[in-house]
Every structure is written in C-alpha cells, then in structure tokens.
Scaffold this motif. Structure first.
Motif, PDB file in Angstrom:
ATOM      1  N   UNK A   1      23.294  22.265   1.646  1.00  0.00           N
ATOM      2  CA  UNK A   1      23.596  20.869   1.927  1.00  0.00           C
ATOM      3  C   UNK A   1      22.366  20.005   1.794  1.00  0.00           C
ATOM      4  N   UNK A   2      21.215  20.530   2.221  1.00  0.00           N
ATOM      5  CA  UNK A   2      19.981  19.758   2.132  1.00  0.00           C
ATOM      6  C   UNK A   2      19.582  19.532   0.679  1.00  0.00           C
ATOM      7  N   UNK A   3      19.786  20.572  -0.178  1.00  0.00           N
ATOM      8  CA  UNK A   3      19.503  20.421  -1.611  1.00  0.00           C
ATOM      9  C   UNK A   3      20.310  19.258  -2.194  1.00  0.00           C
ATOM     10  N   UNK A   4      21.575  19.209  -1.858  1.00  0.00           N
ATOM     11  CA  UNK A   4      22.428  18.181  -2.426  1.00  0.00           C
ATOM     12  C   UNK A   4      22.049  16.804  -1.905  1.00  0.00           C
ATOM     13  N   UNK A   5      21.805  16.719  -0.591  1.00  0.00           N
ATOM     14  CA  UNK A   5      21.448  15.411  -0.026  1.00  0.00           C
ATOM     15  C   UNK A   5      20.143  14.893  -0.624  1.00  0.00           C
TER      16      UNK A   5
ATOM     17  N   UNK B   1      26.075  11.280   0.696  1.00  0.00           N
ATOM     18  CA  UNK B   1      25.187  12.109   1.511  1.00  0.00           C
ATOM     19  C   UNK B   1      25.903  12.647   2.743  1.00  0.00           C
ATOM     20  N   UNK B   2      26.897  11.926   3.198  1.00  0.00           N
ATOM     21  CA  UNK B   2      27.650  12.362   4.382  1.00  0.00           C
ATOM     22  C   UNK B   2      28.750  13.355   4.030  1.00  0.00           C
ATOM     23  N   UNK B   3      29.041  13.492   2.764  1.00  0.00           N
ATOM     24  CA  UNK B   3      30.150  14.356   2.341  1.00  0.00           C
ATOM     25  C   UNK B   3      29.783  15.826   2.518  1.00  0.00           C
ATOM     26  N   UNK B   4      30.749  16.638   2.906  1.00  0.00           N
ATOM     27  CA  UNK B   4      30.567  18.087   3.017  1.00  0.00           C
ATOM     28  C   UNK B   4      31.698  18.774   2.258  1.00  0.00           C
ATOM     29  N   UNK B   5      31.561  20.047   1.947  1.00  0.00           N
ATOM     30  CA  UNK B   5      32.687  20.757   1.321  1.00  0.00           C
ATOM     31  C   UNK B   5      33.950  20.688   2.177  1.00  0.00           C
ATOM     32  N   UNK B   6      33.782  20.695   3.512  1.00  0.00           N
ATOM     33  CA  UNK B   6      34.941  20.640   4.391  1.00  0.00           C
ATOM     34  C   UNK B   6      35.645  19.282   4.343  1.00  0.00           C
ATOM     35  N   UNK B   7      34.904  18.233   4.098  1.00  0.00           N
ATOM     36  CA  UNK B   7      35.524  16.898   4.092  1.00  0.00           C
ATOM     37  C   UNK B   7      36.019  16.487   2.711  1.00  0.00           C
TER      38      UNK B   7
END
Length: 477
Positions: free
Chosen positions: A427-431, A448-454
């Motif tokens: 997640x840090x890599x992507x952000x 930046x707030x997006x996650x795989x779960x969301x």
C-alpha cells in the motif's frame, strides 16, 4: 459364491433406486413404469368419459356423474395389486397399451355394474400413441412442476439469500486464474443466481403438447366409424381438457419437439449450476468459505483434519450424467422415420433417470450451501496481499485527466505496468507512486485513500438486481 441377483427383495442395479433413493423418490410418482401405466389408465378413462358425455357415437350409452367418479377412482386406487394384475395381462398381450385397455374393460363390469355396452368405446379409434403421448406429457409436466421446479426454485432462492447476506464482503477476483479487479462475494453469487433464475423462467414457461388423431394423424378410423362428428374439435377439447396444448398436425406420434425444448432448458440450468459448483468448490479451496462439519461426519478416512466438499463434487457428477441423458433425449426424440418408429418408446423410458440425477444434484448443492460459512478474513488477507490490482483505477483516473487536458498524465498504462507487472507492491508503494504523479489534490486524495478492499465499484448495489425473495421461506429467513 451366490448371485446377488437372486436376493429378494431385488437389489437395485442403479444408484438412483439404491443409494440415492431417498433424494429422488418423489419422481417415482411421475416417471416410473407404474406411473406411466397409471397415466395411461387416466387418459383412457377420460377419453371414455369424453366420448359418452358428448354423445359422439350415436346410440351409445352414457355415464352418469356417479359412474364417472367411480371410474376416475380407479386411477387413485391404482396400487400394487393393480400393477400385478396389469403385468399379468401384459404377459399375455405382449403389448403395454393393449393391456391397459383390457384392464379397464374388466373394471367396467366390476366398477359400473356390468356396463358392457360401453366396452368397445374403451380405446375407441385410438392408436397406442394417442394414449402414450398424452400420458408422457402429463407425467413430465407433473415431474417438472411438482418435483423439479420447487427444488430448483428453492436452490436459487438459497443462492440469492447468500448473495444478499454477502453483498458487501470484498473479494479478490480472479480472471484467468490471476488476481483481478476486486468485487464482492455477494455480487459473484448474485451473477449465478440471476443466470439460474433466467433458466427457471424458461422451464416455467414450457409448453406441453398432445394429440389424439389416430394411426397416422388423419382421423381415418374416427371418420370411418362416425363420419358426422367434428373430430378435430372433439380432439382439441379433449387434449386441452387435460391441461395440454393441442397439436393439430402430427404423424402417428406427437413430434416430441416440446420435449426437446424442455430438456435443452433443463440441461442449460444444470450447466449453470455446474458452474456454481466449480466456483464454490474453488472458493472453499481458497479458504473463502469454511465448511461446517456435521456431527459425526468423516472428511477423510486417513486425514482427520479434512472436510471434503463432497456435496459439490457429487452434484457435478450427477449434473454431468443428467445432461448426457437430457442431451440425447433432446437430439433423438425429434426424429422419427416416416410416420413412426419405436426409438422414442425406449428413449422416453430414460426421462426419469435424467431428471433423477438432476434432482439429486439439486439436493446435494442445497445441502452443500447450507454447510458453508463465509470467511471474510481470508478474503481480506488475499486483497491485502494484492495491492497491484489498484493499478487499474490509478491509470483510469490518469486517462480521464489526460483527456481533460491535465499535463503530466501521459502514458498512464505503461507507467503503471512498469510499477506492478510481475511483482508485488505494498500500500505504501502505491501511495508513494500516486503522490508523485502531480494529480489534482482531490484526485490524489481519493486514489491515495483507496484500498483493494474498498475498490469494489458498484458490486454491493448490483446485488439489488435480484429483486425481492421469490419464496416465503427466503423472505422470512
């Protein structure tokens, strides 16, 4: 060693009449040889009543209401003794429909105080297929509407209920076996329920055809006996009075096209259900569903930890057997040499076996689904391990910005491919990547707030396309 064939009562040769008898027993009332003969008796009695109440044959006697009811009572009283008597008659006639005719003629004396004057109106002007085609149509309709459809509908309701319960549980999708855009477990189950429901509607709309027009479909014997009668109207009223659709143009047989259409629809439902089985089996193997061990069950004879997904595996096998039979029924029954051959006679005796394997599969899938608990933690863990699936929304947002003229948004697909192809990212890599793109502040904050779960799009809302529960049982669960 003694022969098992000599043991009484006889040992079943097939699994449906042996190991799985309990699951398919209701079909015996509709698609067994005894059920066929009972329907033949029903059709013969109704034809006799139809002729006499309409005065079709000039000078012939009639049946009053009480006599009609006593005759119809023979169908409800068709028991083991009647089956044995009929078998004895058929052993002499070596003709199953003729045996029914003789059986009914005997009953005219026993049941109607010797109404021998009506004896020759039994099976009047009929060829065997006049009786058989109507009997099979009534049998198949009863089996589908009273046994198969309620079970299939119950299963689809069960899948729909699971879809609603899991509508917002995030799931890592897999296309081509590879991690792909997340969805929800509920939405994926809803897809299967929607597909199955569509096939149910086709089966529910099936048309069951019948004919009564003589040896080659010309009413030749009818006209020779009573030339003044309107035989087409008499035939149509009789067939529709049985609740069937009248077929005005046939050879000696009703052409069976309706059967081919129905069996194709049943087989298509089965194939979608097979797809459900393989998908659920895979989700179990991935840990997305836990199987609830029934008390006393054994998953493996040697590995104590195992709970095998046997219900879905059993269903797969039975769906494949059912479809092999349904396919050959559909392809074979539409062909008859010239005005008649006997291939359909032998073929139709397998209808019960075909539907039996389908009903057995339905039973297994229902039991299998009832023994599952979703494991959201396992689904979340896989999502957390695959942040690279967010390459899609980032590059899609960049494409939209590029189209709007925002500078620095060139080659978004290639830049995300370089970041993610062939390797895991966090997640840090992507952000960090997102923050270095020079995006407008609101877009940067959103990505930046997006996650795989969301990142599940409209998946939870799409489950709403299933509509309301179709059964009281589902509505109250």
């Amino acid at each position: 060693m003694g022969s098992l064939a000599d043991i009484t009562p006889p040992i079943a040769l097939g699994a449906l009449d042996g190991r799985y008898r309990g699951a398919v027993a209701p079909l015996v009332d509709h698609l067994s040889e005894a059920a066929l003969n009972r329907q033949r008796l029903h059709v013969e009695i109704e034809w006799l009543i139809h002729l006499t109440t309409r005065g079709v044959v000039p000078g012939a006697g009639s049946l009053d209401e009480a006599e009609q009811q006593r005759l119809r009572g023979l169908v409800g009283a068709f028991d083991a003794d009647a089956i044995a008597e009929l078998a004895a008659i058929e052993a002499e006639t070596v003709h199953d429909v003729k045996a029914i005719e003789y059986f009914l003629k005997r009953r005219l004396g026993d049941t109607l105080d010797d109404r021998g004057d009506l004896s020759e109106l039994v099976h009047f002007a009929c060829t065997s297929e006049d009786i058989n085609n109507l009997s099979y149509a009534l049998m198949v309709r009863g089996a589908v509407e009273q046994v198969w459809l309620p079970r299939a509908t119950g299963l689809v309701d069960q899948v729909s209920q699971m879809a609603r319960q899991l509508h917002d549980i995030p799931l890592l999708a897999h296309t081509h076996g590879q991690p792909a855009t997340p969805t929800t477990m509920g939405k994926e189950l809803a897809v299967l329920a929607h597909r199955l429901r569509r096939q149910l509607r086709r089966v529910e709309g099936a048309e069951y055809l019948g004919k009564l027009n003589g040896a080659t479909g010309t009413y030749g014997a009818h006209l020779a006996a009573v030339p003044g009668a309107d035989w087409q109207t008499i035939s149509r009223e009789f067939v529709t009075g049985l609740g069937l659709t009248w077929n005005p143009l046939t050879t000696q047989i009703e052409s069976h096209d309706w059967q081919a259409e129905l069996y194709a629809d049943l087989a298509r439902f089965n194939r979608v259900l097979h797809n459900l089985c393989t998908d659920v089996w895979t989700y179990i193997s991935m840990g997305y569903f836990a199987q609830v061990r029934g008390q006393g069950t054994v998953g493996s004879s040697t590995m104590p930890h195992k709970v095998n997904p046997i219900r879905f595996e059993n269903a797969e096998a039975n769906l494949e057997v059912a479809n092999a039979l349904l396919d050959v029924l559909a392809s074979t029954l539409v062909t008859s040499r010239l005005q008649r051959d006997l291939t359909d006679s032998s073929m139709q005796r397998n209808i019960g076996t075909a539907l039996g394997h389908s009903v057995l599969a339905l039973d297994n899938v229902c039991r299998g689904l009832a023994g599952l608990d979703a494991v959201p933690e396992a689904m979340a863990a896989d999502l957390e391990g695959n942040w690279e699936v967010l390459a899609e929304p980032v590059q899609s947002a960049m494409r939209a910005l590029a189209a709007a003229g925002v500078a620095g948004m060139d080659n978004p697909y290639e830049r995300l491919k370089e970041l993610t192809r062939g390797r895991r990212i966090t997640g840090e890599d992507l952000r960090e990547f997102v923050r270095g793109l020079g995006l407008p502040a609101d877009v940067e904050e959103r990505l930046a707030a997006m996650t795989p779960q969301s990142y599940v799009g409209l998946a939870p809302e799409l489950v709403g396309h299933l509509g309301q529960p179709s059964s009281d049982q589902e509505a109250t669960t």
